[in-house]
Every structure is written in structure tokens, then in C-alpha cells.
Write a protein that holds these residues in place. Structure first.
Motif, PDB file in Angstrom:
ATOM      1  N   GLY A  98       0.805  -1.124  -0.127  1.00 15.39           N
ATOM      2  CA  GLY A  98      -0.113   0.032   0.063  1.00 15.39           C
ATOM      3  C   GLY A  98       0.803   1.435   0.066  1.00 15.39           C
ATOM      4  N   ALA A 114      -3.395   1.182   6.678  1.00 16.71           N
ATOM      5  CA  ALA A 114      -4.499   0.546   5.848  1.00 16.71           C
ATOM      6  C   ALA A 114      -4.134  -0.867   5.829  1.00 16.71           C
ATOM      7  CB  ALA A 114      -4.208   1.441   4.658  1.00 16.71           C
ATOM      8  N   SER A 164     -11.657   7.256   9.771  1.00 20.39           N
ATOM      9  CA  SER A 164     -11.142   6.698   8.685  1.00 20.39           C
ATOM     10  C   SER A 164     -11.383   7.512   7.603  1.00 20.39           C
ATOM     11  CB  SER A 164     -11.483   5.101   8.465  1.00 20.39           C
ATOM     12  OG  SER A 164     -13.067   5.405   8.188  1.00 20.39           O
ATOM     13  N   ARG A 165     -10.518   7.337   6.591  1.00 21.64           N
ATOM     14  CA  ARG A 165     -10.715   8.350   5.341  1.00 21.64           C
ATOM     15  C   ARG A 165     -10.196   7.484   3.837  1.00 21.64           C
ATOM     16  NH1 ARG A 165      -8.009  14.098   4.239  1.00 21.64           N
ATOM     17  NH2 ARG A 165      -8.884  14.644   2.309  1.00 21.64           N
ATOM     18  N   ARG A 166     -10.849   7.646   3.064  1.00 19.58           N
ATOM     19  CA  ARG A 166     -10.609   7.094   1.514  1.00 19.58           C
ATOM     20  C   ARG A 166      -9.494   7.852   0.617  1.00 19.58           C
ATOM     21  NH1 ARG A 166     -10.980   2.276  -0.351  1.00 19.58           N
ATOM     22  NH2 ARG A 166     -11.594   2.006  -2.341  1.00 19.58           N
ATOM     23  N   PHE A 167      -8.407   7.213   0.563  1.00 17.22           N
ATOM     24  CA  PHE A 167      -7.220   7.788  -0.317  1.00 17.22           C
ATOM     25  C   PHE A 167      -7.102   6.949  -1.311  1.00 17.22           C
ATOM     26  CE2 PHE A 167      -6.293   9.725   3.850  1.00 17.22           C
ATOM     27  CZ  PHE A 167      -6.107  10.892   3.544  1.00 17.22           C
ATOM     28  N   GLY A 168      -7.685   7.237  -2.641  1.00 15.80           N
ATOM     29  CA  GLY A 168      -7.474   6.570  -3.764  1.00 15.80           C
ATOM     30  C   GLY A 168      -8.055   5.236  -3.459  1.00 15.80           C
ATOM     31  N   GLN A 169      -7.225   4.123  -3.596  1.00 16.09           N
ATOM     32  CA  GLN A 169      -7.845   2.714  -3.696  1.00 16.09           C
ATOM     33  C   GLN A 169      -7.693   2.216  -2.037  1.00 16.09           C
ATOM     34  OE1 GLN A 169      -9.406   1.399  -6.271  1.00 16.09           O
ATOM     35  NE2 GLN A 169      -8.927   2.999  -7.409  1.00 16.09           N
ATOM     36  N   GLN A 170      -7.235   2.931  -1.380  1.00 15.41           N
ATOM     37  CA  GLN A 170      -7.155   2.420   0.074  1.00 15.41           C
ATOM     38  C   GLN A 170      -7.958   2.984   1.068  1.00 15.41           C
ATOM     39  OE1 GLN A 170      -3.078   2.080   1.276  1.00 15.41           O
ATOM     40  NE2 GLN A 170      -2.444   4.261   0.790  1.00 15.41           N
ATOM     41  N   THR A 171      -8.322   2.784   2.372  1.00 15.21           N
ATOM     42  CA  THR A 171      -8.991   3.507   3.235  1.00 15.21           C
ATOM     43  C   THR A 171      -7.813   3.477   4.137  1.00 15.21           C
ATOM     44  OG1 THR A 171     -11.153   2.352   2.671  1.00 15.21           O
ATOM     45  CG2 THR A 171     -10.923   3.245   4.973  1.00 15.21           C
ATOM     46  N   VAL A 172      -7.715   4.483   4.835  1.00 10.08           N
ATOM     47  CA  VAL A 172      -6.456   4.751   5.861  1.00 10.08           C
ATOM     48  C   VAL A 172      -7.220   5.045   7.096  1.00 10.08           C
ATOM     49  CG1 VAL A 172      -4.688   6.194   6.684  1.00 10.08           C
ATOM     50  CG2 VAL A 172      -5.015   5.581   4.263  1.00 10.08           C
ATOM     51  N   VAL A 173      -6.826   4.487   8.114  1.00 10.03           N
ATOM     52  CA  VAL A 173      -7.555   4.368   9.508  1.00 10.03           C
ATOM     53  C   VAL A 173      -6.526   5.047  10.608  1.00 10.03           C
ATOM     54  CG1 VAL A 173      -8.594   3.185  11.353  1.00 10.03           C
ATOM     55  CG2 VAL A 173      -8.884   2.373   9.029  1.00 10.03           C
TER      56      VAL A 173
END
Length: 154
Positions: free
Chosen positions: A52, A97, A123-132
Motif C-alpha cells: 500500500g 491501511a 478513517s478516510r479514503r485515499f485513492g484505492q485504500q481506506t486509511v485508518v
């Protein structure tokens, strides 16, 4: 040396040579084996792209410092990366992530069990991944950290 002994030595050398040639061709065509399980990194650049894209905060509360105290990643069996930031006062922030490392102190924040007392997750979505972001920081500081996440320059 007897003729059968010389033949046995030749057969052994040919077998070993063939094995090494096949192993070399395998590594050349397929590449090196990926490590399985959680790996430790010394810098964000150690995290492979397959785990990631790591993010770093542009805002950190005064209590937390950079660089992270821990950088963990894995590709197999499931990709994931995590950064641990901590203060001397006991505040912690884990940014990551994908799969979570087994020593994460608040794993229940990442599933339906809910966070332990004093912890919360954003959490928040960045491109193709969800970052926590899982932290013990006050909610306002946590939101500001999450909003300030950006791709690492590596």
C-alpha cells in the motif's frame, strides 16, 4: 579412483549444476520470494508498493514526534502497513491501511467490537485504500491529523 566412483562424482556434479541452473532461471523469471507476515521498516521507503501507499501527517500535535516509533508492513498473506506514533505521556496514534499487525493495542477499533476505553478510530479514503487513524488523542487533534494526511515522498 575406480571408474564407478568417477561416474558417481560426475553424476552428482551434473545434478547439482542442473539444480542451480533451474533455480537461477526460476529466480530470474519469477523474482525473489515475497516475505510472509509482518516486517519491520526503518523508514517509509522500506514499505513496498504492494503493501500500500504509506501516508504521513502534515500536522502532528506537539506531544507526538516524527519519525514513527514503529513502521510495520506485510504483503502476504494480506497487504497492509502501519505507523506508530507515541508520546512520553502515553498518547498514541496508529496510522495505517489494510491488515493490522497483531500487536496493535486497539484491534477492536478496526472491527465491530468497538474501541477500548480512551481510544477512537477515524478513517478516510485515499485513492484505492481506506486509511485508518486509531488514537488516544482528543477528537479535534485526531480529525486535524487525519485531514492533513498526504502521500509520503519516500
Amino acid at each position: 579412483m575406480t571408474r564407478p566412483a568417477v561416474g558417481a562424482i560426475r553424476a552428482t556434479l551434473w545434478t547439482a549444476g542442473l539444480f542451480l541452473a533451474l533455480l537461477g532461471a526460476d529466480r530470474l523469471l519469477l523474482g525473489a520470494d515475497r516475505p510472509q507476515g509482518w516486517q519491520q521498516g526503518l523508514a517509509l521507503a522500506d514499505i513496498p508498493a504492494e503493501a500500500g501507499a504509506p501516508l504521513e501527517p502534515s500536522y502532528l500535535p506537539a506531544a507526538l514526534g516524527w519519525p514513527p516509533q514503529r513502521i510495520a508492513w506485510q504483503v502476504l498473506p494480506q497487504p497492509g502497513w502501519w505507523l506508530k506514533l507515541a508520546s512520553s505521556l502515553g498518547d498514541q496514534a496508529w496510522i495505517g491501511a489494510g491488515a493490522a499487525p497483531p500487536d496493535h493495542p486497539a484491534l477492536s477499533c478496526l472491527d465491530d467490537r468497538g474501541c477500548p476505553k480512551g481510544w477512537h478510530a477515524l478513517s478516510r479514503r485515499f485513492g484505492q485504500q481506506t486509511v485508518v487513524l486509531v488514537t488516544t488523542l482528543p477528537a479535534r487533534a485526531a480529525h486535524r491529523m487525519l485531514d492533513g494526511l498526504r502521500l509520503s515522498a519516500r
